[in-house]
Design a protein around this motif. Structure first.
Motif, PDB file in Angstrom:
ATOM      1  N   HIS A   1       8.802  32.213  13.870  1.00 43.96           N
ATOM      2  CA  HIS A   1       9.893  31.408  13.295  1.00 43.96           C
ATOM      3  C   HIS A   1       9.317  30.354  12.348  1.00 43.96           C
ATOM      4  O   HIS A   1       9.891  30.110  11.268  1.00 43.96           O
ATOM      5  CB  HIS A   1      10.686  30.740  14.409  1.00 43.96           C
ATOM      6  CG  HIS A   1      11.821  29.910  13.899  1.00 43.96           C
ATOM      7  ND1 HIS A   1      12.987  30.447  13.399  1.00 43.96           N
ATOM      8  CD2 HIS A   1      11.962  28.568  13.802  1.00 43.96           C
ATOM      9  CE1 HIS A   1      13.798  29.486  13.012  1.00 43.96           C
ATOM     10  NE2 HIS A   1      13.202  28.325  13.254  1.00 43.96           N
TER      11      HIS A   1
ATOM     12  N   PRO B   1       8.125  40.937  12.205  1.00 42.96           N
ATOM     13  CA  PRO B   1       9.032  41.326  13.296  1.00 42.96           C
ATOM     14  C   PRO B   1       8.294  41.732  14.568  1.00 42.96           C
ATOM     15  O   PRO B   1       8.792  41.494  15.683  1.00 42.96           O
ATOM     16  CB  PRO B   1       9.799  42.514  12.699  1.00 42.96           C
ATOM     17  CG  PRO B   1       9.723  42.318  11.223  1.00 42.96           C
ATOM     18  CD  PRO B   1       8.372  41.728  10.977  1.00 42.96           C
TER      19      PRO B   1
ATOM     20  N   ILE C   1      11.994  33.722  11.237  1.00 43.13           N
ATOM     21  CA  ILE C   1      12.704  34.756  11.972  1.00 43.13           C
ATOM     22  C   ILE C   1      12.613  34.477  13.465  1.00 43.13           C
ATOM     23  O   ILE C   1      11.803  33.672  13.908  1.00 43.13           O
ATOM     24  CB  ILE C   1      12.148  36.173  11.682  1.00 43.13           C
ATOM     25  CG1 ILE C   1      10.687  36.291  12.184  1.00 43.13           C
ATOM     26  CG2 ILE C   1      12.217  36.475  10.201  1.00 43.13           C
ATOM     27  CD1 ILE C   1      10.119  37.664  12.048  1.00 43.13           C
ATOM     28  N   GLY C   2      13.431  35.178  14.234  1.00 36.24           N
ATOM     29  CA  GLY C   2      13.381  35.035  15.682  1.00 36.24           C
ATOM     30  C   GLY C   2      14.286  33.942  16.188  1.00 36.24           C
ATOM     31  O   GLY C   2      14.931  33.223  15.458  1.00 36.24           O
TER      32      GLY C   2
ATOM     33  N   TRP D   1       7.770  32.546   9.183  1.00 31.10           N
ATOM     34  CA  TRP D   1       8.634  33.439   8.419  1.00 31.10           C
ATOM     35  C   TRP D   1      10.128  33.147   8.623  1.00 31.10           C
ATOM     36  O   TRP D   1      10.955  33.817   8.014  1.00 31.10           O
ATOM     37  CB  TRP D   1       8.346  34.894   8.783  1.00 31.10           C
ATOM     38  CG  TRP D   1       6.963  35.324   8.416  1.00 31.10           C
ATOM     39  CD1 TRP D   1       6.478  35.531   7.173  1.00 31.10           C
ATOM     40  CD2 TRP D   1       5.868  35.582   9.315  1.00 31.10           C
ATOM     41  NE1 TRP D   1       5.160  35.937   7.219  1.00 31.10           N
ATOM     42  CE2 TRP D   1       4.761  35.983   8.530  1.00 31.10           C
ATOM     43  CE3 TRP D   1       5.724  35.561  10.706  1.00 31.10           C
ATOM     44  CZ2 TRP D   1       3.526  36.311   9.092  1.00 31.10           C
ATOM     45  CZ3 TRP D   1       4.509  35.874  11.256  1.00 31.10           C
ATOM     46  CH2 TRP D   1       3.423  36.247  10.469  1.00 31.10           C
TER      47      TRP D   1
ATOM     48  N   ALA E   1       6.991  38.499  16.202  1.00 38.26           N
ATOM     49  CA  ALA E   1       8.095  37.724  16.786  1.00 38.26           C
ATOM     50  C   ALA E   1       8.410  38.151  18.210  1.00 38.26           C
ATOM     51  O   ALA E   1       8.983  37.377  18.983  1.00 38.26           O
ATOM     52  CB  ALA E   1       9.343  37.857  15.916  1.00 38.26           C
TER      53      ALA E   1
ATOM     54  N   GLU F   1       7.547  41.651   5.997  1.00 44.69           N
ATOM     55  CA  GLU F   1       8.481  42.745   6.256  1.00 44.69           C
ATOM     56  C   GLU F   1       8.086  43.617   7.443  1.00 44.69           C
ATOM     57  O   GLU F   1       8.949  44.052   8.219  1.00 44.69           O
ATOM     58  CB  GLU F   1       8.609  43.613   4.996  1.00 44.69           C
ATOM     59  CG  GLU F   1       9.226  42.871   3.807  1.00 44.69           C
ATOM     60  CD  GLU F   1       9.117  43.663   2.522  1.00 44.69           C
ATOM     61  OE1 GLU F   1       8.659  44.836   2.568  1.00 44.69           O
ATOM     62  OE2 GLU F   1       9.470  43.117   1.456  1.00 44.69           O
TER      63      GLU F   1
END
Length: 240
Positions: free
Chosen positions: A234, A223, A239-240, A237, A226, A219
């Motif tokens: 990525h 970020p 993400i990105g 997690w 990233a 959390e």
């Protein structure tokens, strides 16, 4: 078998407790994420410098400021890796094979020797743990793990973290000691995968990740990671 990168992040973060300034060089997403996690968990003000990042790096003149800070004693911990690492904590960043006709050449040493000698706590990190990377004697010494008694240095190897284990380093004896074994590993397996001799010590199992720390990583830290290691973020997690 290599440990889960998340386990390695948490393991390294624990090693940074009490630090005031942790610096991380280029191409080091696992140490970088660990430093940011340690910063988030610290009860005191901890500064993190990640050279690969525009958001986590307040230096404006690149490596020159990093070297100045190290020589002035303003960095507590730095990370180094190597194409090869040997039992005396020497690292090789130049190439493999008889020098100068190396079989393979790599990016080179840059400031590794200075940082190794100047920063009090240097953590060697190499995810791959095999006889190819952890060798009896490096083919080329980019930065020495120890010096002759008459050569002053304030820094040096504190530990070696790999995908299989954590070794402490005895600077006086110039020898590694097995301190932690990651899940699924054994002393015998680690010995077979290590090209240098080491003190077997009394290793403890690496703690399993706690849910609250994994949640904080996902959390709060992911970020930020990233922004400068998008592919890594990525992969870990999504993400990105």
């Amino acid at each position: 078998m290599n440990a889960d990168p998340l386990l390695l992040i948490l393991t390294i973060a624990d090693m940074l407790a009490g630090d005031r300034h942790v610096a991380v060089g280029a191409a080091s997403p696992i140490p970088g994420a660990a430093a940011l996690l340690a910063q988030a968990e610290a009860a005191h003000r901890m500064h993190v410098t990640i050279l690969h990042s525009e958001t986590e790096n307040r230096f404006t003149e690149g490596s020159r400021e990093l070297f100045d800070a190290a020589c002035q004693g303003r960095i507590d911990t730095f990370f180094l890796g190597g194409v090869q690492i040997d039992g005396a904590a020497n690292i090789n960043l130049v190439g493999t094979g008889p020098y100068p006709q190396a079989e393979r050449r790599f990016a080179g040493s840059f400031g590794s020797a200075l940082m190794y000698a100047a920063v009090p706590k240097v953590i060697l990190f190499r995810e791959e743990h095999s006889p190819r990377t952890l060798v009896e004697k490096v083919d080329f010494i980019s930065a020495p793990g120890t010096n002759a008694p008459e050569v002053w240095r304030q820094g040096g190897c504190h530990a070696l973290v790999t995908g299989r284990a954590v070794f402490g380093f005895d600077r006086g004896a110039a020898r590694f000691r097995l301190d932690q074994i990651h899940p699924g590993e054994s002393v015998e397996g680690i010995r077979a995968a290590t090209g240098f001799a080491f003190d077997p010590g009394t290793p403890r199992p690496t703690p399993e990740p706690k849910l609250d720390r994994l949640e904080r990583l996902a959390e709060q830290i992911a970020p930020r990671v990233a922004r400068f290691y998008p592919e890594f973020a990525h992969r870990l997690w999504g993400i990105g």
